[in-house]
Design a protein around this motif. Sequence first.
Motif, PDB file in Angstrom:
ATOM      1  N   LEU A 119      94.096  54.033 101.241  1.00 21.56           N
ATOM      2  CA  LEU A 119      95.005  54.766 100.358  1.00 21.56           C
ATOM      3  C   LEU A 119      95.552  53.881  99.244  1.00 21.56           C
ATOM      4  CD1 LEU A 119      96.828  56.873 103.072  1.00 21.56           C
ATOM      5  CD2 LEU A 119      95.375  57.775 101.231  1.00 21.56           C
ATOM      6  N   GLU A 120      95.840  52.614  99.546  1.00 22.39           N
ATOM      7  CA  GLU A 120      96.296  51.693  98.500  1.00 22.39           C
ATOM      8  C   GLU A 120      95.207  51.474  97.458  1.00 22.39           C
ATOM      9  OE1 GLU A 120      97.684  48.195 100.605  1.00 22.39           O
ATOM     10  OE2 GLU A 120      99.751  48.897 100.458  1.00 22.39           O
ATOM     11  N   PHE A 121      93.980  51.291  97.889  1.00 23.33           N
ATOM     12  CA  PHE A 121      92.866  51.120  96.962  1.00 23.33           C
ATOM     13  C   PHE A 121      92.731  52.351  96.071  1.00 23.33           C
ATOM     14  CE2 PHE A 121      88.427  51.759  95.781  1.00 23.33           C
ATOM     15  CZ  PHE A 121      88.127  50.551  95.176  1.00 23.33           C
ATOM     16  N   THR A 122      92.809  53.527  96.677  1.00 21.75           N
ATOM     17  CA  THR A 122      92.708  54.780  95.927  1.00 21.75           C
ATOM     18  C   THR A 122      93.815  54.874  94.879  1.00 21.75           C
ATOM     19  OG1 THR A 122      91.716  55.873  97.840  1.00 21.75           O
ATOM     20  CG2 THR A 122      92.672  57.297  96.154  1.00 21.75           C
ATOM     21  N   ALA A 123      95.040  54.585  95.282  1.00 22.31           N
ATOM     22  CA  ALA A 123      96.173  54.669  94.356  1.00 22.31           C
ATOM     23  C   ALA A 123      96.032  53.668  93.210  1.00 22.31           C
ATOM     24  CB  ALA A 123      97.484  54.440  95.107  1.00 22.31           C
ATOM     25  N   ILE A 124      95.597  52.465  93.498  1.00 22.17           N
ATOM     26  CA  ILE A 124      95.430  51.445  92.457  1.00 22.17           C
ATOM     27  C   ILE A 124      94.334  51.851  91.483  1.00 22.17           C
ATOM     28  CG2 ILE A 124      94.646  49.070  92.016  1.00 22.17           C
ATOM     29  CD1 ILE A 124      96.140  48.332  94.678  1.00 22.17           C
ATOM     30  N   ASP A 175      95.685  54.945  83.252  1.00 19.48           N
ATOM     31  CA  ASP A 175      96.119  54.144  82.103  1.00 19.48           C
ATOM     32  C   ASP A 175      95.285  54.459  80.864  1.00 19.48           C
ATOM     33  OD1 ASP A 175      98.111  52.910  83.548  1.00 19.48           O
ATOM     34  OD2 ASP A 175      97.004  51.036  83.854  1.00 19.48           O
ATOM     35  N   THR A 176      94.027  54.837  81.078  1.00 15.42           N
ATOM     36  CA  THR A 176      93.149  55.146  79.947  1.00 15.42           C
ATOM     37  C   THR A 176      92.865  56.637  79.799  1.00 15.42           C
ATOM     38  OG1 THR A 176      91.187  54.763  81.318  1.00 15.42           O
ATOM     39  CG2 THR A 176      92.026  52.888  80.014  1.00 15.42           C
ATOM     40  N   HIS A 177      93.276  57.439  80.786  1.00 14.78           N
ATOM     41  CA  HIS A 177      93.055  58.891  80.765  1.00 14.78           C
ATOM     42  C   HIS A 177      94.337  59.618  81.184  1.00 14.78           C
ATOM     43  CE1 HIS A 177      89.084  57.072  81.344  1.00 14.78           C
ATOM     44  NE2 HIS A 177      88.588  58.133  80.714  1.00 14.78           N
ATOM     45  N   PRO A 178      95.440  59.413  80.475  1.00 12.82           N
ATOM     46  CA  PRO A 178      96.735  59.950  80.909  1.00 12.82           C
ATOM     47  C   PRO A 178      96.830  61.474  80.922  1.00 12.82           C
ATOM     48  CG  PRO A 178      96.904  59.045  78.698  1.00 12.82           C
ATOM     49  CD  PRO A 178      95.544  58.675  79.217  1.00 12.82           C
ATOM     50  N   GLU A 179      95.940  62.159  80.251  1.00 12.22           N
ATOM     51  CA  GLU A 179      95.982  63.622  80.188  1.00 12.22           C
ATOM     52  C   GLU A 179      95.161  64.297  81.290  1.00 12.22           C
ATOM     53  OE1 GLU A 179      98.057  65.038  78.054  1.00 12.22           O
ATOM     54  OE2 GLU A 179      98.551  63.052  77.298  1.00 12.22           O
ATOM     55  N   ASP A 180      94.517  63.510  82.149  1.00 10.71           N
ATOM     56  CA  ASP A 180      93.665  64.077  83.195  1.00 10.71           C
ATOM     57  C   ASP A 180      94.533  64.596  84.350  1.00 10.71           C
ATOM     58  OD1 ASP A 180      91.895  64.543  85.354  1.00 10.71           O
ATOM     59  OD2 ASP A 180      90.492  63.048  84.577  1.00 10.71           O
ATOM     60  N   LYS A 181      94.832  65.903  84.306  1.00  6.01           N
ATOM     61  CA  LYS A 181      95.718  66.506  85.302  1.00  6.01           C
ATOM     62  C   LYS A 181      95.162  66.386  86.722  1.00  6.01           C
ATOM     63  CE  LYS A 181      98.107  70.758  86.622  1.00  6.01           C
ATOM     64  NZ  LYS A 181      98.206  70.276  87.961  1.00  6.01           N
ATOM     65  N   ASN A 182      93.859  66.552  86.873  1.00  8.92           N
ATOM     66  CA  ASN A 182      93.250  66.446  88.200  1.00  8.92           C
ATOM     67  C   ASN A 182      93.464  65.045  88.788  1.00  8.92           C
ATOM     68  OD1 ASN A 182      91.643  67.497  90.403  1.00  8.92           O
ATOM     69  ND2 ASN A 182      89.996  66.185  89.642  1.00  8.92           N
ATOM     70  N   ALA A 183      93.286  64.019  87.954  1.00  6.20           N
ATOM     71  CA  ALA A 183      93.498  62.649  88.422  1.00  6.20           C
ATOM     72  C   ALA A 183      94.961  62.411  88.785  1.00  6.20           C
ATOM     73  CB  ALA A 183      93.036  61.648  87.364  1.00  6.20           C
ATOM     74  N   VAL A 184      95.877  62.972  87.997  1.00  6.14           N
ATOM     75  CA  VAL A 184      97.310  62.843  88.310  1.00  6.14           C
ATOM     76  C   VAL A 184      97.610  63.513  89.644  1.00  6.14           C
ATOM     77  CG1 VAL A 184      99.652  63.476  87.607  1.00  6.14           C
ATOM     78  CG2 VAL A 184      98.029  62.645  85.901  1.00  6.14           C
ATOM     79  N   ASP A 185      97.040  64.697  89.867  1.00  4.44           N
ATOM     80  CA  ASP A 185      97.257  65.405  91.134  1.00  4.44           C
ATOM     81  C   ASP A 185      96.722  64.603  92.320  1.00  4.44           C
ATOM     82  OD1 ASP A 185      98.436  67.482  89.745  1.00  4.44           O
ATOM     83  OD2 ASP A 185      96.650  68.770  89.806  1.00  4.44           O
ATOM     84  N   ILE A 186      95.540  64.032  92.169  1.00  2.00           N
ATOM     85  CA  ILE A 186      94.951  63.221  93.244  1.00  2.00           C
ATOM     86  C   ILE A 186      95.778  61.961  93.471  1.00  2.00           C
ATOM     87  CG2 ILE A 186      92.916  61.920  93.966  1.00  2.00           C
ATOM     88  CD1 ILE A 186      91.241  63.965  92.337  1.00  2.00           C
ATOM     89  N   TYR A 187      96.239  61.342  92.381  1.00  3.79           N
ATOM     90  CA  TYR A 187      97.095  60.160  92.496  1.00  3.79           C
ATOM     91  C   TYR A 187      98.367  60.491  93.268  1.00  3.79           C
ATOM     92  CZ  TYR A 187     100.368  56.493  91.252  1.00  3.79           C
ATOM     93  OH  TYR A 187     101.303  55.488  91.329  1.00  3.79           O
ATOM     94  N   ASN A 188      99.016  61.596  92.921  1.00  2.00           N
ATOM     95  CA  ASN A 188     100.248  61.987  93.605  1.00  2.00           C
ATOM     96  C   ASN A 188      99.997  62.276  95.078  1.00  2.00           C
ATOM     97  OD1 ASN A 188     101.901  61.678  91.369  1.00  2.00           O
ATOM     98  ND2 ASN A 188     101.570  63.769  90.687  1.00  2.00           N
ATOM     99  N   LEU A 189      98.887  62.918  95.396  1.00  2.00           N
ATOM    100  CA  LEU A 189      98.532  63.166  96.797  1.00  2.00           C
ATOM    101  C   LEU A 189      98.303  61.849  97.538  1.00  2.00           C
ATOM    102  CD1 LEU A 189      97.762  65.138  99.082  1.00  2.00           C
ATOM    103  CD2 LEU A 189      95.435  65.083  98.183  1.00  2.00           C
ATOM    104  N   ALA A 190      97.559  60.938  96.908  1.00  2.00           N
ATOM    105  CA  ALA A 190      97.274  59.644  97.545  1.00  2.00           C
ATOM    106  C   ALA A 190      98.552  58.856  97.783  1.00  2.00           C
ATOM    107  CB  ALA A 190      96.303  58.834  96.681  1.00  2.00           C
ATOM    108  N   THR A 191      99.471  58.856  96.813  1.00  2.00           N
ATOM    109  CA  THR A 191     100.702  58.093  96.997  1.00  2.00           C
ATOM    110  C   THR A 191     101.611  58.724  98.051  1.00  2.00           C
ATOM    111  OG1 THR A 191     101.751  59.175  95.099  1.00  2.00           O
ATOM    112  CG2 THR A 191     100.690  57.059  94.703  1.00  2.00           C
TER     113      THR A 191
END
Length: 83
Positions: free
Chosen positions: A15-20, A27-43
Amino acid sequence: MEQSQSEALRKIQVLEFTAIELNLFLDTHPEDKNAVDIYNLATRELNKSKKAYEKMYGPLVNFGFSRSKSPWQWISSPWPWEV
């Protein structure tokens, strides 16, 4: 079925690897909502897994990042890399 200490620690590492990695991607794709959702789930899962691990096996880190029961737990259990 209860996870073993090494399985619980491995889950935290994944999970730490995924979040990092997602953090770096965002940092390079701040508008990617799907990635933000996955990041929030992982954290969320990471924080939940760390809390469960520390409740069962003691603190993962010290210097104010993890609470400890009395007596001081940091030195009473195997180090995370010894598991």
